[in-house]
Design a protein around this motif. Sequence first.
Motif, PDB file in Angstrom:
ATOM      1  N   GLN A   1      28.520-102.225  28.928  1.00 18.67           N
ATOM      2  CA  GLN A   1      29.848-101.614  28.882  1.00 18.67           C
ATOM      3  C   GLN A   1      30.558-101.708  30.236  1.00 18.67           C
ATOM      4  O   GLN A   1      31.784-101.826  30.282  1.00 18.67           O
ATOM      5  CB  GLN A   1      29.729-100.145  28.464  1.00 18.67           C
ATOM      6  CG  GLN A   1      29.280 -99.952  27.029  1.00 18.67           C
ATOM      7  CD  GLN A   1      30.310-100.441  26.028  1.00 18.67           C
ATOM      8  OE1 GLN A   1      31.518-100.301  26.243  1.00 18.67           O
ATOM      9  NE2 GLN A   1      29.848-101.031  24.945  1.00 18.67           N
ATOM     10  N   LEU A   2      29.816-101.624  31.325  1.00 16.96           N
ATOM     11  CA  LEU A   2      30.441-101.691  32.638  1.00 16.96           C
ATOM     12  C   LEU A   2      30.743-103.115  33.079  1.00 16.96           C
ATOM     13  O   LEU A   2      31.654-103.345  33.888  1.00 16.96           O
ATOM     14  CB  LEU A   2      29.522-101.015  33.682  1.00 16.96           C
ATOM     15  CG  LEU A   2      29.429 -99.485  33.629  1.00 16.96           C
ATOM     16  CD1 LEU A   2      28.350 -98.997  34.580  1.00 16.96           C
ATOM     17  CD2 LEU A   2      30.771 -98.865  34.000  1.00 16.96           C
ATOM     18  N   ARG A   3      29.982-104.051  32.546  1.00 16.79           N
ATOM     19  CA  ARG A   3      30.167-105.437  32.982  1.00 16.79           C
ATOM     20  C   ARG A   3      31.576-105.938  32.676  1.00 16.79           C
ATOM     21  O   ARG A   3      32.246-106.535  33.538  1.00 16.79           O
ATOM     22  CB  ARG A   3      29.122-106.339  32.319  1.00 16.79           C
ATOM     23  CG  ARG A   3      29.162-107.779  32.827  1.00 16.79           C
ATOM     24  CD  ARG A   3      28.161-108.652  32.086  1.00 16.79           C
ATOM     25  NE  ARG A   3      26.798-108.175  32.318  1.00 16.79           N
ATOM     26  CZ  ARG A   3      26.033-107.696  31.355  1.00 16.79           C
ATOM     27  NH1 ARG A   3      26.494-107.603  30.113  1.00 16.79           N
ATOM     28  NH2 ARG A   3      24.811-107.307  31.616  1.00 16.79           N
TER      29      ARG A   3
ATOM     30  N   ALA B   1      34.445-106.850  35.415  1.00 16.46           N
ATOM     31  CA  ALA B   1      34.896-108.248  35.452  1.00 16.46           C
ATOM     32  C   ALA B   1      36.418-108.330  35.265  1.00 16.46           C
ATOM     33  O   ALA B   1      37.099-109.145  35.906  1.00 16.46           O
ATOM     34  CB  ALA B   1      34.179-109.048  34.369  1.00 16.46           C
ATOM     35  N   GLY B   2      36.935-107.452  34.378  1.00 17.34           N
ATOM     36  CA  GLY B   2      38.391-107.429  34.186  1.00 17.34           C
ATOM     37  C   GLY B   2      39.119-106.995  35.440  1.00 17.34           C
ATOM     38  O   GLY B   2      40.178-107.547  35.807  1.00 17.34           O
ATOM     39  N   LEU B   3      38.577-105.981  36.111  1.00 23.44           N
ATOM     40  CA  LEU B   3      39.182-105.527  37.365  1.00 23.44           C
ATOM     41  C   LEU B   3      39.192-106.643  38.410  1.00 23.44           C
ATOM     42  O   LEU B   3      40.185-106.839  39.133  1.00 23.44           O
ATOM     43  CB  LEU B   3      38.394-104.323  37.911  1.00 23.44           C
ATOM     44  CG  LEU B   3      38.765-102.945  37.377  1.00 23.44           C
ATOM     45  CD1 LEU B   3      37.803-101.891  37.909  1.00 23.44           C
ATOM     46  CD2 LEU B   3      40.189-102.586  37.764  1.00 23.44           C
TER      47      LEU B   3
ATOM     48  N   GLU C   1      42.215-110.569  41.455  1.00 23.68           N
ATOM     49  CA  GLU C   1      42.446-111.956  41.895  1.00 23.68           C
ATOM     50  C   GLU C   1      43.829-112.432  41.481  1.00 23.68           C
ATOM     51  O   GLU C   1      44.513-113.136  42.254  1.00 23.68           O
ATOM     52  CB  GLU C   1      41.358-112.855  41.304  1.00 23.68           C
ATOM     53  CG  GLU C   1      39.965-112.606  41.887  1.00 23.68           C
ATOM     54  CD  GLU C   1      38.901-113.417  41.175  1.00 23.68           C
ATOM     55  OE1 GLU C   1      39.213-113.997  40.099  1.00 23.68           O
ATOM     56  OE2 GLU C   1      37.752-113.456  41.665  1.00 23.68           O
ATOM     57  N   THR C   2      44.272-112.037  40.275  1.00 22.42           N
ATOM     58  CA  THR C   2      45.602-112.426  39.816  1.00 22.42           C
ATOM     59  C   THR C   2      46.691-111.768  40.666  1.00 22.42           C
ATOM     60  O   THR C   2      47.702-112.396  41.023  1.00 22.42           O
ATOM     61  CB  THR C   2      45.786-112.036  38.346  1.00 22.42           C
ATOM     62  OG1 THR C   2      44.752-112.650  37.571  1.00 22.42           O
ATOM     63  CG2 THR C   2      47.137-112.498  37.825  1.00 22.42           C
ATOM     64  N   ALA C   3      46.484-110.467  40.964  1.00 20.97           N
ATOM     65  CA  ALA C   3      47.470-109.769  41.792  1.00 20.97           C
ATOM     66  C   ALA C   3      47.572-110.386  43.172  1.00 20.97           C
ATOM     67  O   ALA C   3      48.663-110.418  43.786  1.00 20.97           O
ATOM     68  CB  ALA C   3      47.097-108.301  41.899  1.00 20.97           C
ATOM     69  N   ALA C   4      46.439-110.853  43.681  1.00 17.31           N
ATOM     70  CA  ALA C   4      46.467-111.473  45.015  1.00 17.31           C
ATOM     71  C   ALA C   4      47.326-112.733  45.029  1.00 17.31           C
ATOM     72  O   ALA C   4      47.881-113.125  46.060  1.00 17.31           O
ATOM     73  CB  ALA C   4      45.035-111.784  45.466  1.00 17.31           C
TER      74      ALA C   4
END
Length: 456
Positions: free
Chosen positions: A247-249, A253-255, A260-263
């Motif tokens: 559940q945490l993976r 991974a989405g975060l 990376e996209t925001a960067a």
Amino acid sequence: MVPRSIRGRLLLWLIVPLSLIAVAAASETFLTARKTADELYDKTLLAVMLTVSENVLASDGDLLSENVLEVLTENLGDQFFYHVAGPDNVFVTGYSGYPRRPPAKELEGGVPLFYDGSYQGDPVRVVAIRQLVSERNLNGWITVTAWQRTSQREDLSLRLFGHSLLRLGLLVVSAGLIAWFAVRIGLKPLLDLREAVEKRSSSDLSPIRRAVPVEAQSLVQAMNTLFDKVRASIDLRERFIADAAHQLRNPIAGLKAQAETAAGAKTEADMRRRVEGIVRSSNRVSRLVNQLLTSARIHSAQAGITGHEDIDLVETTREVTKRFVPKAVKTDQALEFQAEAAPLRVTAHRTLVEEAIANLIDNAIVHNPPATTVTVGVAAEAEGAVVYVEDDGVGIADEDREKILEPFVSGATTTAGSGLGLTIARDVADQHRAVFRLAAPGPGKGTRCEIAFQQG
């Protein structure tokens, strides 16, 4: 000090009473030996005294011959003395001094009287008799007194006691050895069981199949039950860890992908939008982590939680509901609270009860669309109080009704949430011996969750 081992306890409870019985038997044996020796020597002394009386009468009061005295002494074993007094207690023959009888003892005619006395500083046994005679030189009542030292009869008593004590000692030692071997053999199945358990690996929780005595079967059953509980707990924990990791993976991974996209955002507006998505994802991850910690804390209290106190369920539920008003407003949902004016008090762990109520409210908000009404309430029941969370939202699909309480399982009508809210509420109820109830009429008909506490 009582031995800590079963073997020591059994031997103690066998040997100590046996030793006490042996001491009592030895005392009784000594008294019996003493009585037997006294009876034997008293009868011999009486016979000798009668012989003296007959010889004195036959010789008209003369002393006994040396041969007669020698024979009598040999038969008695101890030195023999005698005294003959005629009418008016006049000395006739024998030894001039003799052990006087106690004042309390009366000498009746023709009846021998035994008593203990002292002669020349030695303890003696005395027998006396009064006889009515009519002889030439002796006419009237005469008193014949005979006595002997008691060393021989004491020796006989000790010999009899020694033989009896030897047999008794052999009996006690034999009984002790038999008891030791019996205890050793009787406890062998338990020792074998201990050896078998000690040889097990730490991961071997299979049931014990070894044959044991009837008295130990309940112990083995209890151990097998404990093994089952430990194995189930380990399986549950391993499954929980695996599910939690899974559940945490995905959220993490989405975060990472969102960051990376925001960067790489080219405009400020694009970056702001993507950062807002990171915040939302972070909130979901934070909520999931908090639920995981709560669930882990509940499951770690397998022997029952501590820290119970008397709480007002109405006030506690009201305070928890207030914390979710901003979230309900943000999702365009109505959050209502209903309760009786009077306090409803229960004995419970305040923090865990708040966690359970919070998860039920959060679960109702997260899993339902805007315009849903969520009602939180507290009501009195016959045996306590019930807190409930009810909504008129999407409900629960028929195929999900059986598995919805399992960890990490969410209804088919939504993909939001972690699938832990109902599980945490149910586990908190179980820890408090409360009743968790779930009413779900069907899809589109809303859901009602209740936790019924026993009052007091």
